[in-house]
Design an enzyme around this catalytic site. Sequence first.
Site, PDB file in Angstrom:
ATOM      1  N   ASP A   1       0.701  -1.411  -0.101  1.00  0.00           N
ATOM      2  CA  ASP A   1      -0.050   0.042  -0.093  1.00  0.00           C
ATOM      3  C   ASP A   1       0.706   1.157  -0.045  1.00  0.00           C
ATOM      4  OD1 ASP A   1      -2.357  -1.318  -0.014  1.00  0.00           O
ATOM      5  OD2 ASP A   1      -2.998  -0.979   2.082  1.00  0.00           O
TER       6      ASP A   1
ATOM      7  N   ASP B   1      -6.599  -7.769  14.076  1.00  0.00           N
ATOM      8  CA  ASP B   1      -6.263  -9.059  14.361  1.00  0.00           C
ATOM      9  C   ASP B   1      -7.135  -9.744  15.538  1.00  0.00           C
ATOM     10  OD1 ASP B   1      -5.133  -7.250  16.006  1.00  0.00           O
ATOM     11  OD2 ASP B   1      -3.021  -7.594  15.567  1.00  0.00           O
TER      12      ASP B   1
ATOM     13  N   ASP C   1       8.530  -6.471   8.982  1.00  0.00           N
ATOM     14  CA  ASP C   1       9.886  -6.633   9.596  1.00  0.00           C
ATOM     15  C   ASP C   1      10.124  -7.920  10.193  1.00  0.00           C
ATOM     16  OD1 ASP C   1       7.771  -5.775  11.210  1.00  0.00           O
ATOM     17  OD2 ASP C   1       9.123  -5.683  12.993  1.00  0.00           O
TER      18      ASP C   1
ATOM     19  N   ASP D   1       4.073  -9.387   9.160  1.00  0.00           N
ATOM     20  CA  ASP D   1       4.373  -8.012   8.704  1.00  0.00           C
ATOM     21  C   ASP D   1       5.726  -7.727   8.267  1.00  0.00           C
ATOM     22  OD1 ASP D   1       1.815  -7.255   9.950  1.00  0.00           O
ATOM     23  OD2 ASP D   1       2.668  -6.640  11.954  1.00  0.00           O
TER      24      ASP D   1
END
Length: 527
Positions: free
Chosen positions: A131, A284, A192, A190
Amino acid sequence: MRNLVFQDPGIRVSTNSTQSLNHAWERIRVPVVVPALHLAMYICIAMSVMLFLERIYMAIVIAGVKCFGKKRYTKYKLESVKEDLEKNKNYPMVLVQIPMFNEKEVYKLSIGAVCGLSWPSDRLVVQVLDDSTNEVLRTLVDLECRKWIERGINVKYETRNNRNGYKAGALKEGLKKQYVDDCEYVVIFDADFQPEEDFLWRTIPYLIDNPELALVQARWKFVNADECLMTRLQEMSLDYHFSVEQEVGSSTCSFFGFNGTAGVWRIRAVNDAGGWKDRTTVEDMDLAVRASLKGWKFLFVGDLAVKNELPSTFKAYRFQQHRWSCGPANLFRKMIKEIILCERVSVWKKFHLIYGFFFVRKIIAHWVTFFFYCVVIPATILVPEVHLTKPLAIYLPATITILNAACTPRSFHLLVFWILFENVMSLHRSKAAIIGLLEASRVNEWVVTEKLGNTMKQKYSAKASKKPRSRIGERIHVLELLMGMYMLHCAIYNMLFGNDHFFIYLFLQAGAFFIVGIGYVGTFVPN
C-alpha cells in the site's frame, strides 16, 4: 503603620494571593477533596486487587503447565503428520501474505525470508500487499518480487490505489484474488518479520492434525532488543505477554488474541468468522474474538520464535501503544453484547473473554497503573486525612512487577527502570483506553510503526549517538512534563512534611516523566 508604608507592594500582593489560595484549599479540602480522594482510592484498590488476582491466577496456571508438561502444542504427534505429507505428497496449498506500507528499510528482509521458506514451490503462494504511497519504493518492491519470481518462487505483487481499511483492507482484498481459492491456509508476516525456513513445517501440521484449529500462533524474537534501554524494557513487557498471557489462554480456553503476524490461519475459519473488518485498529484481535465465538480453537506454539524488530524511537513506540490500547477498548465496547448473547461458547469462556481478556488486561491494567500509582497515591501525601496502608501501596504492585519481570531474567537488574517507564507509558495507554471506550477522536487513528532496519542502524549508529537532531515540537511532550511537575511537588512536600521515605519513589518517577517529556528516550534518528 510603618510596616505597611515601607512594605514592598509586590510582596504584599504575593502574600495575599498565597493566603487566599491556602484559605480556599482549606475550605474545600475536608468537605470535597477528602471524600473524592477516598472514593478514588477505594476504586483504585479494587482495580489493583483485580489485577493482582489475575496475575496470581496466570502464575499458577503457567507453573502447572511447566511443572506437569501440559503445554497443548506438545500433545500433538507432528512427526506422523510430516511423514504422511512426504510419503503421499499431499501438501496443502499455502498462501503467505506480507502487508506493507512504505517499508523501505525492511521490505527485502521479509520478502527474502518468506521466499526462503521450506515448502514445495508449487504449493506455496507469496502475496506481497503493498500500500506504499512512494512510487519509487513501489518500483523497488516490484523489482524485488520479480527477482524471486525468476528463481522459481510464486510471488504475487498486489497494490491498491487507496488505503481503505489499512492493513485489514489489504488482507481482505488479498484473499479475494482468484488464485487464493485453492489455498487452505494463510500465513501473515508483517514487513519486519523474518521467519526461519522451517516455519511452515512447524505450524501447518497442527492444523492438518486438528480440524477444529483455526489459528497457530508463534512468539516473537526481537533482533534489536539490545539497541537501547527502551527496547530492553519493551522486551520485558512482551516476554510476559507471550510466555504467560498467550500460553495461559492457549492452555485453558484455546483462545488468545492473534498478534497480527507470525501466525497461520485456516482460511475456512477466517471466512466463517466474517473475514477481516476495519472497524477498529486491532483487526487481528477482532478476527480472533469472532472466530472464537464461532467455536474455533487456537494454539500457541511457545518454542517457535520469529525474528522481528521493536520500535526504537519513542515517537513510533507511542503511536504503537496508542493503537494497541485504544483498539482493544473500542473492540470491547463493540463486542460485549455479542459475547454475552453468544450461545456457541461456554459461560467460562465468556467470563474469560469479558473479564480476564478485555476488562482486566486491556483496561484495568492501564488505569490502575496510571490513576493509582501516578495520581491517587501521590495525592494522599497532600491530603493527610486519607491514609493508605503499605500492603496496598507497596506489596501488591511489587508482587505484580516481580511476576512480570520473572519472564526476562537477563533484564531483572532493569526492574526499577521498567517500573518507572511503564508508569510513564500508562499515561498514554489510559488515555487511549478511554478514547476507545468513548469512541472519541483518534479512535481509528492508524500510524504504521516505523522500522529502522539493519541498514538504518549501520548508517546512523555513530551519528545518532553523537548528534541527535529532531524538531523541538516532536521532542517536547507536555503531558509528561505536567505529570513530572505534579510528582515533583508531591515529592518535595513529602520530604519536608512527611514521616516516611515515599519521596524517593516520587523523585524517581518525576525524573522519568521529565526525561520522557523532553524526548530523551529511545533512539534518535536524524531528520
